[in-house]
Scaffold this motif. Structure first.
Motif, PDB file in Angstrom:
ATOM      1  N   LEU A  52       0.831  -1.208   0.000  1.00  0.00           N
ATOM      2  CA  LEU A  52       0.000   0.000   0.000  1.00  0.00           C
ATOM      3  C   LEU A  52       0.864   1.256   0.000  1.00  0.00           C
ATOM      4  CD1 LEU A  52      -2.760  -1.026   2.585  1.00  0.00           C
ATOM      5  CD2 LEU A  52      -2.928  -1.010   0.086  1.00  0.00           C
ATOM      6  N   PRO A  53       0.381   2.325  -0.633  1.00  0.00           N
ATOM      7  CA  PRO A  53       1.137   3.585  -0.661  1.00  0.00           C
ATOM      8  C   PRO A  53       1.375   4.119   0.756  1.00  0.00           C
ATOM      9  CG  PRO A  53      -0.682   3.645  -2.236  1.00  0.00           C
ATOM     10  CD  PRO A  53      -0.880   2.415  -1.393  1.00  0.00           C
ATOM     11  N   GLY A  54       2.586   4.619   0.996  1.00  0.00           N
ATOM     12  CA  GLY A  54       2.896   5.225   2.278  1.00  0.00           C
ATOM     13  C   GLY A  54       3.352   4.260   3.343  1.00  0.00           C
ATOM     14  N   VAL A  55       3.329   2.945   3.036  1.00  0.00           N
ATOM     15  CA  VAL A  55       3.747   1.949   4.028  1.00  0.00           C
ATOM     16  C   VAL A  55       5.247   1.708   3.888  1.00  0.00           C
ATOM     17  CG1 VAL A  55       3.547  -0.451   4.775  1.00  0.00           C
ATOM     18  CG2 VAL A  55       1.500   0.847   4.131  1.00  0.00           C
ATOM     19  N   ASP A  56       5.980   1.913   4.977  1.00  0.00           N
ATOM     20  CA  ASP A  56       7.428   1.709   4.958  1.00  0.00           C
ATOM     21  C   ASP A  56       7.783   0.240   5.197  1.00  0.00           C
ATOM     22  OD1 ASP A  56      10.126   2.844   4.859  1.00  0.00           O
ATOM     23  OD2 ASP A  56      10.253   2.259   6.960  1.00  0.00           O
ATOM     24  N   ARG A  57       7.133  -0.378   6.185  1.00  0.00           N
ATOM     25  CA  ARG A  57       7.368  -1.804   6.435  1.00  0.00           C
ATOM     26  C   ARG A  57       6.213  -2.366   7.247  1.00  0.00           C
ATOM     27  NH1 ARG A  57      10.964  -3.187  11.592  1.00  0.00           N
ATOM     28  NH2 ARG A  57      10.566  -1.346  12.872  1.00  0.00           N
ATOM     29  N   VAL A  58       6.097  -3.683   7.234  1.00  0.00           N
ATOM     30  CA  VAL A  58       5.082  -4.393   8.002  1.00  0.00           C
ATOM     31  C   VAL A  58       5.799  -5.365   8.935  1.00  0.00           C
ATOM     32  CG1 VAL A  58       3.114  -5.953   7.921  1.00  0.00           C
ATOM     33  CG2 VAL A  58       3.374  -4.180   6.174  1.00  0.00           C
ATOM     34  N   VAL A  59       5.426  -5.322  10.203  1.00  0.00           N
ATOM     35  CA  VAL A  59       6.067  -6.167  11.212  1.00  0.00           C
ATOM     36  C   VAL A  59       5.038  -7.157  11.749  1.00  0.00           C
ATOM     37  CG1 VAL A  59       7.336  -6.223  13.383  1.00  0.00           C
ATOM     38  CG2 VAL A  59       7.569  -4.246  11.859  1.00  0.00           C
ATOM     39  N   PRO A  60       5.153  -8.442  11.439  1.00  0.00           N
ATOM     40  CA  PRO A  60       4.236  -9.437  12.017  1.00  0.00           C
ATOM     41  C   PRO A  60       4.470  -9.539  13.523  1.00  0.00           C
ATOM     42  CG  PRO A  60       5.373 -10.306  10.086  1.00  0.00           C
ATOM     43  CD  PRO A  60       6.073  -9.044  10.465  1.00  0.00           C
ATOM     44  N   THR A  61       3.421  -9.496  14.291  1.00  0.00           N
ATOM     45  CA  THR A  61       3.512  -9.634  15.747  1.00  0.00           C
ATOM     46  C   THR A  61       2.471 -10.633  16.220  1.00  0.00           C
ATOM     47  OG1 THR A  61       2.037  -7.720  16.034  1.00  0.00           O
ATOM     48  CG2 THR A  61       4.410  -7.300  16.162  1.00  0.00           C
ATOM     49  N   ALA A  62       2.773 -11.284  17.336  1.00  0.00           N
ATOM     50  CA  ALA A  62       1.881 -12.327  17.835  1.00  0.00           C
ATOM     51  C   ALA A  62       0.890 -11.804  18.862  1.00  0.00           C
ATOM     52  CB  ALA A  62       2.713 -13.459  18.445  1.00  0.00           C
ATOM     53  N   GLY A  63       1.255 -10.713  19.588  1.00  0.00           N
ATOM     54  CA  GLY A  63       0.377 -10.184  20.626  1.00  0.00           C
ATOM     55  C   GLY A  63       0.401 -11.050  21.867  1.00  0.00           C
ATOM     56  N   PRO A  64      -0.312 -10.673  22.931  1.00  0.00           N
ATOM     57  CA  PRO A  64      -1.274  -9.576  22.996  1.00  0.00           C
ATOM     58  C   PRO A  64      -0.629  -8.189  23.095  1.00  0.00           C
ATOM     59  CG  PRO A  64      -1.084 -10.578  25.148  1.00  0.00           C
ATOM     60  CD  PRO A  64      -0.240 -11.405  24.234  1.00  0.00           C
ATOM     61  N   PHE A  65       0.674  -8.124  23.358  1.00  0.00           N
ATOM     62  CA  PHE A  65       1.394  -6.852  23.257  1.00  0.00           C
ATOM     63  C   PHE A  65       2.035  -6.818  21.875  1.00  0.00           C
ATOM     64  CE2 PHE A  65       3.777 -10.101  25.521  1.00  0.00           C
ATOM     65  CZ  PHE A  65       4.943 -10.201  24.789  1.00  0.00           C
TER      66      PHE A  65
END
Length: 348
Positions: A55-68
Motif C-alpha cells: 500500500l502507498p505510504g507503508v514503509d514496512r510491516v512487522v508481524p507480531t503475535a500479541g497480545p502486546f
C-alpha cells in the motif's frame, strides 16, 4: 501486526489508512510512537502482511503475535535505548540508579545524593509520593519532596527518577522528574499507565509483585500505545513462599524478557530481597544475567529511615558495590554508564 508508515506520513495519512483497513481487519490503532506513525492491527494474520506491504505510504510491516505488539522484540530487533537527561538505559551501558527509597528531609536527601554521585551512580532515585501497605505509614512529602529532588539535580547534576501513584499526580511529577516511576502496586492501574504515556517523560515500569511476564508487558503496551516510546522495565521481585527474602528476585526472567521485548530491563535488588547484605551479590548477578542496570536504595542512616530502612545500604557499602560491579560489567563486554553533569533544573 504493525504497519510502520513512511517518515513523511502525517496524522491525516495515518487516519485515512486506518479507516480503510478497519472494515477488513477489524479495529486499527494509529499510534505516533516517537517520530513515526504506526498502525497496530491486533487481529491481522500473516496473510494480510503481504497485501498491506504494497500500500502507498507503508514503509514496512512487522508481524507480531500479541497480545502486546508495540513492545515486541520484532519491532526493534536491535533493542531500544531510553535516554534520561543524557543518561542512556539500554545498549552497551549498565546504568545504576541510586538514592533513598523516600525523600525525608533536605539534609537526608543531600547526604545520599552526594554519596551515590561520588561513587558513580548515573541517576538519583527518591520517592516523594509513597504508596504504602499501611495507611498509617509515611506516605511521602508530596510536592515538597519533588522540590527537594529538583534542588539536588541542580546542585549535583544527577537526573531524577521518582514515582507517581495516581493519574492526578502525573503532570506535577513530570514537571520535576526526569523519569516517572510506576511502582509494583500500580502496574495494572490502567488510568495511571495511560496518563504517563502522555506525560512526555521516560517511564520506569516495575513488575507487579504477582504479575506474569505477559501482564507486565501488556502494562508496558498501555504506555507505548499512548505514544510514549521511552519505557524501561524493572524486575523487583515476586511473591515468595518463605521469609528468608522479602520477595523472590526472578533473575531468570531477564533473558526471557529481553528475548520477548526490545525494551530495556533493569533490576531492583533492594525491594526484592529486603536485605542489605543481598544487594551487592544480586546486583552483580543481574549484570551477569544481562540486565541493563539496577535501582538501589542508599541511605546515610538506615536505622532512622521513614520508609524501608531495613533494605537500604550505607554509602560506603554502595561505594564498595560500585567497585565490585565494574569488572563484572566489563567482563560482559559492557561499561558502567556515567552521569551527564551540569543539568539545568526543570523547575525553579
Amino acid at each position: 501486526m504493525i504497519i510502520e508508515l513512511s517518515s513523511t506520513a502525517t496524522s491525516r495519512d495515518a487516519d485515512t489508512l486506518a479507516a480503510s483497513l478497519t472494515a477488513r481487519y477489524g479495529r486499527v490503532h494509529p499510534v505516533l510512537l516517537g517520530a513515526n506513525w504506526l498502525l497496530v492491527l491486533p487481529g491481522a494474520g500473516g496473510a494480510a502482511a503481504a497485501e498491506v506491504a504494497g500500500l502507498p505510504g507503508v514503509d514496512r510491516v512487522v508481524p507480531t503475535a500479541g497480545p502486546f505488539h508495540l513492545a515486541e522484540r520484532a519491532l526493534r530487533p536491535a533493542g531500544s535505548v531510553v535516554s534520561v537527561s543524557g543518561v542512556d538505559i539500554g545498549g552497551p551501558g549498565f546504568t545504576v540508579v541510586a538514592g533513598p527509597c523516600a525523600v525525608e528531609t533536605e539534609e537526608q536527601l543531600a547526604r545520599s545524593a552526594s554519596a551515590v554521585a561520588s561513587a558513580g551512580a548515573a541517576l538519583l532515585r527518591g520517592g516523594a509520593y509513597k504508596p504504602r501497605t499501611s495507611p498509617y505509614a509515611f506516605q511521602g512529602l508530596g510536592e515538597e519532596g519533588l522540590r527537594l529532588l529538583a534542588r539536588q539535580r541542580e546542585r549535583g547534576g544527577l537526573g531524577v527518577v521518582t514515582e507517581a501513584t495516581q493519574p492526578a499526580e502525573v503532570q506535577l511529577v513530570a514537571e520535576y522528574a526526569d523519569m516517572v516511576q510506576i511502582g509494583t502496586r500500580n502496574m495494572q492501574n490502567f488510568a495511571l499507565l495511560k496518563e504517563v504515556g502522555r506525560c512526555g517523560r521516560p517511564v520506569l515500569l516495575k513488575r507487579g509483585m504477582a504479575a506474569t511476564v505477559e501482564e507486565w508487558l501488556c502494562a508496558a503496551e498501555y504506555v507505548l500505545s499512548e505514544g510514549n516510546p521511552d519505557v524501561v522495565l524493572c524486575e523487583r521481585g515476586i511473591r515468595a513462599y518463605g521469609q528468608e527474602t522479602r520477595f523472590t528476585l526472578d533473575l531468570s526472567i531477564i533473558p526471557v524478557v529481553k528475548k520477548l521485548t526490545h525494551l530495556p530491563v533493569i533490576v531492583d535488588p533492594s525491594h526484592s530481597t529486603g536485605s542489605p547484605f543481598l544487594v551487592a551479590p544480586m546486583t552483580v548477578a543481574a549484570a551477569a544475567a544481562g540486565a541493563d542496570g539496577v535501582i538501589v536504595d542508599v541511605h546515610a542512616d538506615p536505622a532512622s529511615a521513614r520508609c524501608d530502612g531495613a533494605q537500604a545500604i550505607l554509602p560506603q557499602d554502595f561505594e564498595r558495590l560500585m567497585e565490585e560491579l565494574a569488572p563484572v560489567v566489563e567482563a560482559g563486554g559492557r561499561r558502567l554508564t556515567r552521569a551527564h553533569r551540569g543539568l539545568q533544573p526543570l523547575v525553579a
